[in-house]
Structure formats: C-alpha cells, structure tokens
Design a protein around this motif. Structure first.
Motif, mmCIF file in Angstrom:
data_model
loop_
_atom_site.group_PDB
_atom_site.id
_atom_site.type_symbol
_atom_site.label_atom_id
_atom_site.label_comp_id
_atom_site.label_asym_id
_atom_site.label_seq_id
_atom_site.Cartn_x
_atom_site.Cartn_y
_atom_site.Cartn_z
ATOM 1 N N ARG A 198 70.908 -31.252 96.832
ATOM 2 C CA ARG A 198 71.029 -31.310 98.414
ATOM 3 C C ARG A 198 69.149 -30.885 98.697
ATOM 4 O O ARG A 198 69.065 -31.698 99.569
ATOM 5 C CB ARG A 198 71.594 -29.849 99.089
ATOM 6 N N ALA A 199 68.811 -31.202 97.499
ATOM 7 C CA ALA A 199 66.774 -31.122 97.297
ATOM 8 C C ALA A 199 66.417 -31.388 96.783
ATOM 9 O O ALA A 199 67.264 -31.293 95.752
ATOM 10 C CB ALA A 199 66.973 -30.101 98.452
ATOM 11 N N LEU A 200 65.230 -31.971 96.677
ATOM 12 C CA LEU A 200 64.809 -32.074 95.220
ATOM 13 C C LEU A 200 63.117 -31.595 94.997
ATOM 14 O O LEU A 200 62.648 -31.754 96.000
ATOM 15 C CB LEU A 200 64.643 -33.364 94.772
ATOM 16 N N GLY A 201 62.943 -30.959 93.625
ATOM 17 C CA GLY A 201 61.655 -29.959 93.990
ATOM 18 C C GLY A 201 61.199 -30.605 92.325
ATOM 19 O O GLY A 201 61.503 -30.799 91.094
ATOM 20 N N ALA A 202 60.093 -30.140 92.391
ATOM 21 C CA ALA A 202 59.009 -30.628 91.184
ATOM 22 C C ALA A 202 58.030 -29.481 91.217
ATOM 23 O O ALA A 202 57.244 -29.271 91.486
ATOM 24 C CB ALA A 202 57.801 -32.173 91.317
ATOM 25 N N SER A 203 58.483 -29.222 89.611
ATOM 26 C CA SER A 203 57.749 -28.205 89.349
ATOM 27 C C SER A 203 56.760 -28.098 87.598
ATOM 28 O O SER A 203 57.035 -28.977 87.393
ATOM 29 C CB SER A 203 58.938 -27.111 88.512
ATOM 30 N N ASN A 204 55.347 -27.645 88.087
ATOM 31 C CA ASN A 204 54.305 -27.491 87.066
ATOM 32 C C ASN A 204 54.336 -29.002 86.576
ATOM 33 O O ASN A 204 53.473 -29.672 85.551
ATOM 34 C CB ASN A 204 55.072 -27.371 85.620
ATOM 35 N N VAL A 205 53.708 -29.745 88.200
ATOM 36 C CA VAL A 205 53.338 -31.288 88.063
ATOM 37 C C VAL A 205 52.345 -30.999 88.741
ATOM 38 O O VAL A 205 51.151 -30.434 89.182
ATOM 39 C CB VAL A 205 54.580 -31.609 89.647
ATOM 40 N N ALA A 206 51.318 -32.360 88.662
ATOM 41 C CA ALA A 206 50.202 -32.860 88.517
ATOM 42 C C ALA A 206 50.227 -33.150 89.986
ATOM 43 O O ALA A 206 50.933 -34.352 90.637
ATOM 44 C CB ALA A 206 49.568 -33.762 88.109
ATOM 45 N N THR A 207 48.918 -33.612 90.541
ATOM 46 C CA THR A 207 49.161 -34.071 92.399
ATOM 47 C C THR A 207 49.325 -34.979 92.532
ATOM 48 O O THR A 207 49.998 -35.636 93.196
ATOM 49 C CB THR A 207 48.059 -32.990 93.034
ATOM 50 N N TRP A 208 48.845 -36.068 91.202
ATOM 51 C CA TRP A 208 48.389 -37.638 91.927
ATOM 52 C C TRP A 208 50.759 -38.111 91.659
ATOM 53 O O TRP A 208 50.508 -38.705 91.635
ATOM 54 C CB TRP A 208 47.635 -37.838 90.717
ATOM 55 N N ARG A 209 50.990 -36.684 90.511
ATOM 56 C CA ARG A 209 52.120 -37.460 90.078
ATOM 57 C C ARG A 209 53.232 -36.709 90.802
ATOM 58 O O ARG A 209 54.343 -37.570 91.517
ATOM 59 C CB ARG A 209 52.681 -36.654 88.188
ATOM 60 N N LEU A 210 53.098 -35.623 92.103
ATOM 61 C CA LEU A 210 53.410 -35.877 93.216
ATOM 62 C C LEU A 210 53.741 -36.945 93.942
ATOM 63 O O LEU A 210 55.027 -37.662 94.572
ATOM 64 C CB LEU A 210 53.396 -34.312 93.502
ATOM 65 N N ASP A 211 52.575 -36.960 94.194
ATOM 66 C CA ASP A 211 52.483 -38.358 95.377
ATOM 67 C C ASP A 211 52.863 -39.241 95.065
ATOM 68 O O ASP A 211 53.434 -39.783 96.202
ATOM 69 C CB ASP A 211 50.486 -38.052 95.693
ATOM 70 N N ARG A 212 52.829 -39.708 94.139
ATOM 71 C CA ARG A 212 53.371 -41.127 93.365
ATOM 72 C C ARG A 212 54.390 -40.774 93.522
ATOM 73 O O ARG A 212 55.002 -42.222 93.905
ATOM 74 C CB ARG A 212 52.905 -41.547 91.868
ATOM 75 N N ALA A 213 55.806 -39.861 93.161
ATOM 76 C CA ALA A 213 56.342 -40.376 93.389
ATOM 77 C C ALA A 213 57.046 -40.041 94.504
ATOM 78 O O ALA A 213 57.793 -40.183 94.709
ATOM 79 C CB ALA A 213 57.439 -38.911 92.268
ATOM 80 N N ARG A 214 56.330 -39.038 95.805
ATOM 81 C CA ARG A 214 57.540 -38.865 96.614
ATOM 82 C C ARG A 214 56.899 -40.857 96.853
ATOM 83 O O ARG A 214 57.638 -41.751 98.065
ATOM 84 C CB ARG A 214 55.997 -38.410 97.764
ATOM 85 N N THR A 215 55.583 -41.354 97.505
ATOM 86 C CA THR A 215 55.837 -42.874 98.199
ATOM 87 C C THR A 215 56.541 -43.824 96.670
ATOM 88 O O THR A 215 57.101 -43.896 97.368
ATOM 89 C CB THR A 215 53.925 -43.396 96.371
ATOM 90 N N ILE A 216 56.980 -43.014 95.470
ATOM 91 C CA ILE A 216 58.267 -44.420 94.758
ATOM 92 C C ILE A 216 59.572 -45.093 96.048
ATOM 93 O O ILE A 216 59.959 -44.822 96.134
ATOM 94 C CB ILE A 216 57.827 -44.166 93.630
ATOM 95 N N ALA A 217 60.273 -42.644 95.937
ATOM 96 C CA ALA A 217 61.103 -42.683 96.862
ATOM 97 C C ALA A 217 61.010 -43.119 97.778
ATOM 98 O O ALA A 217 62.705 -43.854 98.902
ATOM 99 C CB ALA A 217 60.744 -41.149 96.070
ATOM 100 N N ALA A 218 59.685 -43.232 98.965
ATOM 101 C CA ALA A 218 60.420 -43.352 99.998
ATOM 102 C C ALA A 218 60.300 -45.467 100.374
ATOM 103 O O ALA A 218 60.410 -44.738 101.071
ATOM 104 C CB ALA A 218 58.701 -43.240 100.880
ATOM 105 N N ALA A 219 59.941 -45.601 99.228
ATOM 106 C CA ALA A 219 59.631 -47.396 99.226
ATOM 107 C C ALA A 219 61.282 -47.899 99.239
ATOM 108 O O ALA A 219 61.272 -48.062 99.326
ATOM 109 C CB ALA A 219 58.746 -47.524 98.193
ATOM 110 N N ARG A 220 62.134 -47.251 98.074
ATOM 111 C CA ARG A 220 62.915 -47.107 97.617
ATOM 112 C C ARG A 220 64.349 -46.396 98.274
ATOM 113 O O ARG A 220 65.818 -46.787 98.248
ATOM 114 C CB ARG A 220 63.737 -46.476 96.103
#
Length: 307
Positions: free
Chosen positions: A145-167
């Motif tokens: 029902r929701a998704l989280g990232a643990s032990n992640v670099a900030t730039w990787r978190l932001d990139r993942a959120r950008t990709i998810a939003a685009a798709r």
C-alpha cells in the motif's frame, strides 16, 4: 502514538509468550506501527531471518486484528546462502528477488497486503527502473500500500521518485535511516556497515518534500543514553556531544522523565517516526510514556541550540 515498535528479537531472544504480551500492551496503549524485515535476525547464529515476521504473523492470527495494525517490512538484505551472517549474499532488489521475497513475507505474516514495503538496502547492480517496476506490480496487485527506501543516498532517493513520477508508478513516500538526537562527526564511518546515517542533506530534502516521512532507527543508541554499561558510539566522540548530553540531561530532569523519553519526544515533535526496539515490558512502558510527552518551544530551542 507516533512511534513504531521494532521487532528484531521477537520470536528469538524474546520468546513467544513475552512477544505476545509486549504486542498486546502496545496495541492497548494505542500503538499500531510494527517494523520488521524478511531477514530479522539472520546475523545471529542459527537464525534464518524468518523469525520476526513469523512471530508477528502468529500474533496477528491469534488476535484477529490485522486491520488495526500497520505492518512495515523490508526486502533486499536477506542472505541467499544459508548460514551467511553477512550481507555478501543479499537477495538484492531485482524484479525476481522482490517478487519472491514479497510472497515469503506475506506468507510469514499471514496477510495479503503490506502497509509499507521497504527497499532495505541499495542495490546498484540493478537499474532503478527494474526495482521500481517490480514494486509497482506489487502495488497494482494490492499486495503493498506504500513504498519506502531504507539506507539510501539522497540523490538515489530523489532519482527514484523522479522516475516513479514520470512513469506513474508508486513512489517512495517513506525513508528509513539511522538518526538520533546526538550529531555525528562529519565523514564518520559507522561500525555497522549496513547502517546509513540521516545526513543534513537528507533532512533538508525531506523538509522540502512534505509527502515524505522519515522513520528513524537506532534512535536510543542501544541504550547508551541511559545505561552506564553502554558506551556512546565513537562516531559521536566530539565536544558537541558533551554539550548536547548536558542539555538533554537538564531537560529530562526538569520534566521528571528519562533521557530516552526526551530523545523520542524530540524526534516525534519534528514529525519523525522513531523505531523503538524493545525486549522488555519496562522498555515498552518507557516508550509509551514518551508518546505523551510534549516539548514546548523553549525546551526544543534549548535542545536544538546545544551543538
């Protein structure tokens, strides 16, 4: 009650009777959030990583209260080699690994959905698109029902959120990192190689992203705030720690509460969800007491100013 109950020892060093008692008291007090993973506690000799999820699943089945509880579990760091006590053979975050791991967690927990499913570690051998696509398939199937990232670099978190939003995929809306009241020395290396500290950059990023929630682990530093037999970790060995501990002690004494309770209240007051690992009823009661503790603006300012 805005803290999550850490469940690493449940079903192992905390036997099933005590596990049920702790979970019952947590619910009675209004607690809902349980944090586990598909590998807790694999690093203990003789354990597989099934144990924590199985213990929670047994309690949910016995109490019939799945809809009252918010389940947080994780994928990515379970060893694929039996007996491996390191992360060298971790399952990772490929589409196949995620699909297999999710089914395992759902079965052990005895549920058909997970409230928040975390990428437990980074896996840079797998394209972010593959990982997010696999998570999105689980979301579309109603399994997460929701998704989280643990032990992640900030730039990787932001990139993942950008990709998810685009798709149009389910984005990361939770992030889980190691964080507490004390501040580490810059560029310090943690003794626990699998842990990642919440950096100033990450905290700044979250402040600009109101849809994100930080879950903080190791908030009480293995008991070091209150137990004389537990040393403050070396990463906090600097003059600012002395000043921060003094401020913490003064505020706790004025309020007539423990230093642990002030730390938890400080975190919760900032919108952070502390994960509080307990192995005794007394530890749970201390955390429950912190949930009702409110720090006024003057006390927070004193705590924040110490550095």
């Amino acid at each position: 009650m805005n803290f999550a109950l850490g469940t690493i020892p449940f079903g192992t060093t905390v036997g099933m009777g005590d596990t049920f008692a702790i979970l019952d008291r947590f619910r009675e007090a209004g607690g809902t959030m349980l944090d586990t993973a598909d590998n807790y506690p694999f690093w203990v000799e003789g354990r597989t990583g099934d144990e924590s999820e199985l213990a929670i699943g047994a309690w949910l089945a016995a109490r019939g209260n799945r809809e009252e509880v918010f389940i947080s579990t994780k994928v990515g760091a379970r060893p694929t080699v039996p007996g491996d006590l390191t992360l060298d053979s971790a399952e990772g975050l490929s589409a196949a690994a995620i699909a297999t791991a999710a089914e395992g967690s759902l079965k052990r927990l005895g549920t058909d959905y997970i409230d928040v499913y975390w990428a437990h570690i980074e896996d840079r051998s797998v394209p972010i698109e593959e990982t997010l696509g696999a998570f999105n398939e689980l979301a579309e199937a109603g399994k997460i029902r929701a998704l989280g990232a643990s032990n992640v670099a900030t730039w990787r978190l932001d990139r993942a959120r950008t990709i998810a939003a685009a798709r149009g995929w389910m984005p990361y809306t939770f992030v889980q990192l190691r964080h507490t009241y004390l501040r580490p020395r810059p560029d310090t290396r943690l003794a626990e190689s699998g842990h990642t500290l919440a950096s100033d950059e990450l905290l700044d990023y979250l402040a600009a992203e109101p849809g994100m929630t930080l879950w903080a682990y190791n908030t009480l530093m293995f008991g070091a705030y209150t137990r004389p037999d537990r040393a403050i970790p070396d990463i906090y060995d600097h003059p600012g720690t002395t000043r921060r501990l003094a401020a913490l002690r003064e505020v706790a004494d004025e309020l007539g509460v423990t230093r642990n309770q002030v730390v938890l209240a400080w975190l919760m007051g900032d919108g952070i969800v502390p994960i509080v690992g307990v192995s005794t009823m007394a530890q749970l009661e201390e955390a429950i007491g912190a949930a009702d503790l409110k720090l006024d603006a003057e006390l927070r300012a004193r705590l924040d100013a110490a550095c």
